[in-house]
Design an enzyme around this catalytic site. Structure first.
Site, PDB file in Angstrom:
ATOM      1  N   SER A  15      60.680  37.469  99.352  1.00  0.00           N
ATOM      2  CA  SER A  15      60.441  37.365  97.910  1.00  0.00           C
ATOM      3  C   SER A  15      61.212  38.465  97.183  1.00  0.00           C
ATOM      4  CB  SER A  15      58.938  37.484  97.612  1.00  0.00           C
ATOM      5  OG  SER A  15      58.452  38.720  98.096  1.00  0.00           O
ATOM      6  N   LYS A 190      74.326  39.293 108.664  1.00  0.00           N
ATOM      7  CA  LYS A 190      73.701  38.301 109.528  1.00  0.00           C
ATOM      8  C   LYS A 190      73.283  37.058 108.733  1.00  0.00           C
ATOM      9  CE  LYS A 190      73.350  39.213 113.239  1.00  0.00           C
ATOM     10  NZ  LYS A 190      74.390  39.156 114.315  1.00  0.00           N
ATOM     11  N   CYS A 384      50.092  48.036  70.399  1.00  0.00           N
ATOM     12  CA  CYS A 384      48.789  47.473  70.747  1.00  0.00           C
ATOM     13  C   CYS A 384      47.761  48.590  70.988  1.00  0.00           C
ATOM     14  CB  CYS A 384      48.932  46.544  71.959  1.00  0.00           C
ATOM     15  SG  CYS A 384      47.549  45.395  72.138  1.00  0.00           S
ATOM     16  N   LEU A 385      47.371  48.858  72.230  1.00  0.00           N
ATOM     17  CA  LEU A 385      46.432  49.947  72.495  1.00  0.00           C
ATOM     18  C   LEU A 385      47.009  51.274  72.014  1.00  0.00           C
ATOM     19  CD1 LEU A 385      43.731  50.875  73.763  1.00  0.00           C
ATOM     20  CD2 LEU A 385      44.973  51.202  75.907  1.00  0.00           C
ATOM     21  N   GLN A 388      46.118  51.611  68.513  1.00  0.00           N
ATOM     22  CA  GLN A 388      44.692  51.899  68.370  1.00  0.00           C
ATOM     23  C   GLN A 388      44.390  53.374  68.675  1.00  0.00           C
ATOM     24  OE1 GLN A 388      42.678  49.021  70.845  1.00  0.00           O
ATOM     25  NE2 GLN A 388      43.464  47.279  69.670  1.00  0.00           N
ATOM     26  N   HIS A 510      53.093  42.846  69.779  1.00  0.00           N
ATOM     27  CA  HIS A 510      54.035  43.239  70.836  1.00  0.00           C
ATOM     28  C   HIS A 510      55.458  42.880  70.427  1.00  0.00           C
ATOM     29  CE1 HIS A 510      51.171  44.143  74.195  1.00  0.00           C
ATOM     30  NE2 HIS A 510      50.363  43.438  73.423  1.00  0.00           N
ATOM     31  N   GLU A 512      58.175  43.883  71.616  1.00  0.00           N
ATOM     32  CA  GLU A 512      59.093  43.830  72.766  1.00  0.00           C
ATOM     33  C   GLU A 512      59.323  42.399  73.254  1.00  0.00           C
ATOM     34  OE1 GLU A 512      54.960  44.667  74.655  1.00  0.00           O
ATOM     35  OE2 GLU A 512      56.041  45.080  72.787  1.00  0.00           O
TER      36      GLU A 512
END
Length: 539
Positions: A15, A190, A384-385, A388, A510, A512
């Site tokens: 993964s 490999k 966000c937080l 706050q 947000h 971003e």
């Protein structure tokens, strides 16, 4: 084109090879040639969505405009394609099974025995083809999470096999991303792991059309010949994907090998168009040749897994390249911050971003950070937080509400400056109280945030539960801590800023999530510009 073409991206060997980046890069290349493209992610985990997952488990939870909590790969899709995704672009096993079980309970299956095949696979195929109904796309790229051979992925692989048959010749394509490891002891690349991975796919009835090989070293011709012989793939369809200094180089590396041409030929689509990559090339040139550097302190509770703040760091890359500035992120765990060590952590930063999050761990450090930035005129952006915590800090240290707190952390606080709305208080399901997706925000005339956005009404994405308590509205505004952005329908505060500071801005949303290579977010650009000015003053 009435019937869109489908591309399926699978992964093998291990993964975290970068299926999302390869899918996003391919999507960008095809879009640059005039095709209408979208990308979706199929996630094998049984969670309904990543909304309740710890960021240490799965990295950032990305939020779409329509309020879906999704895999962080959708962020890559949006950043590369410069177009929004929706709830239909992310499917989880949890959502598949939930839907099938609900249908069974309603009696939709007329008493039939509900099984993986056909019921689960039919639901997967239905979800894959939802995007087709809009008629907006020529090509739909579907990334299948996990690794071929995983038990969790088997229903998805079987669904892809069935779809390939149903769609007909030249209407679908299988891209298999795999690893070609380098053994230092023997000095060899490999191919055996890739051979085994392709064989597993073939056992499921799927033949890979294109191999994308992640590797640390260039793949020699004899190794490519071995891959073509043992994996039944044409030589030109073996694509080398070397490690890159930035994910944004990957589309150009793939283009150099005609990856997009190979895919278009496999789908029997015209290849006479020329990709328009001028903007991408300029972005890369700015990124690689900055004229200055900045150090930004990112204060959060999940900093040991940087994928937890993926969209924020990528927004720094976009805005930094736009300003021809290299952004060095200094990762600061908020739980380590104490009154007596703030100078140690912040003496070398040019700006501070207080990151979003949930729960009370590390919040004291975030409050101390806000106080330090406010008192020392260091540019600060709270998200966000983070916003706050700016409110809590100002209430305690300027307004004199020394016990001010968010009711998320202390439901009995005397001064609940951050609180739940009344209609949220009796909801027990975790996602039920969340404000998610795009919400409007009206920006006050004359405010810094209005100057940044150059617009009166904006729309930004949200993912939070607690709100600014409007009972304290006048206390803050009278102390020049302005509530400069408000939702026009609910009156909920979205933006705060302190007038007696070069840049002290907090946003409930947000920003971003909206930043892309083509359109860096204006709030991040403004924050970095303020940090550049602070750096120049300090020098």
């Amino acid at each position: 084109m009435k019937q869109p073409k489908y591309i399926f991206v699978t992964g093998g060997v291990t993964s975290s090879l970068g299926k999302g980046i390869v899918a996003a890069s391919l999507g960008m290349l095809l879009k640059s040639r005039g095709f209408r493209v979208t990308i979706q992610k199929l996630d094998p985990y049984i969670n309904v969505d990543p909304g309740t997952l710890n960021p240490y488990e799965h990295g950032e939870c990305y939020v779409t405009e329509d309020g879906a909590e999704t895999d962080l790969d959708l962020g890559h899709y949006e950043r590369f394609l410069n177009q929004p995704t929706t709830q239909a672009n992310n499917v989880t096993t949890g959502r598949i099974y939930q839907s099938v079980i609900e249908k069974e309970r309603r009696g939709d299956y007329l008493g039939k025995t509900v099984q993986i095949i056909p019921h689960i696979t039919n639901e997967i195929k239905r979800r894959i083809k939802i995007l087709e109904r809009t008629g907006d796309y020529d090509i739909i790229i579907t990334e299948i999470g996990g690794t071929v051979g995983d038990i969790e992925s088997l229903p998805y692989i079987e669904s892809v096999r069935q779809l390939g048959w149903e769609l007909g010749e030249n209407n679908s394509l299988i891209i298999h991303l795999t690893l070609i490891p380098y053994l230092a002891a023997s000095g060899e690349l490999k191919t055996k792991p890739t051979q085994h991975s392709v064989r597993l796919l073939m056992e499921s009835g799927i033949q890979a059309d294109v191999l994308v090989c992640r590797t640390e070293h260039k793949i020699p011709k004899d190794v490519i010949a071995k891959l073509t012989q043992f994996c039944n793939v044409k030589a030109g369809n073996v694509i080398e994907c070397l490690d890159a200094s930035t994910i944004y180089e990957v589309p150009m590396m793939l283009r150099d090998q005609r990856f997009d041409d190979v895919v278009l030929e496999g789908l029997d689509l015209p290849t006479d168009s020329v990709p328009d990559l001028k903007q991408w090339t300029k972005f890369l040139d700015n990124y690689k040749n900055p004229k200055q550097e900045l150090t930004i302190g990112l204060v959060g509770k999940y900093v040991s897994l940087q994928d937890s703040y993926k969209s924020i760091t990528e927004a720094f890359v976009h805005a930094g390249a736009n300003l021809e500035t290299k952004i060095n992120v200094k990762w600061i765990y908020s739980g380590d911050l104490k009154e007596d060590n703030l100078e140690t952590y912040f003496s070398d930063v040019d700006g501070i971003l207080v990151a979003p999050g949930f729960g009370d761990r590390g919040t004291d450090g975030k409050v101390l950070t806000c106080q330090y930035a406010r008192e020392n005129n260091i540019p600060l952006l709270g998200i966000c937080l983070g916003m706050q915590m700016m409110v809590v800090e100002f209430a305690r240290n300027v307004l004199g509400f020394t016990e001010a707190e968010s009711t998320e952390f202390n439901s009995q606080t005397k001064y609940p400056v951050i609180n739940l709305m009344d209609e949220q208080k009796n909801v027990t399901h975790k996602g039920g109280t969340m404000r998610l997706g795009n919400w409007e925000c009206e920006l006050k005339e004359g405010s810094k945030i209005r100057e940044i956005y150059k617009s009166e009404i904006i729309k930004e994405r949200h993912r939070h539960r607690y709100e600014f308590n409007n009972e304290y509205y006048d206390h803050f505004n009278n102390a020049n801590f302005l509530t400069s952005g408000v939702n026009p329908d609910t009156g909920l505060v979205e933006v705060v800023e302190y007038e007696h500071h070069p840049f002290y801005v907090g946003v409930q949303f947000h920003p971003e999530y909206r930043s892309t290579v083509a359109e860096p977010h204006p709030l991040f650009k403004a924050f970095l510009k303020a940090s550049i000015e602070h750096q120049q003053i300090e020098k």
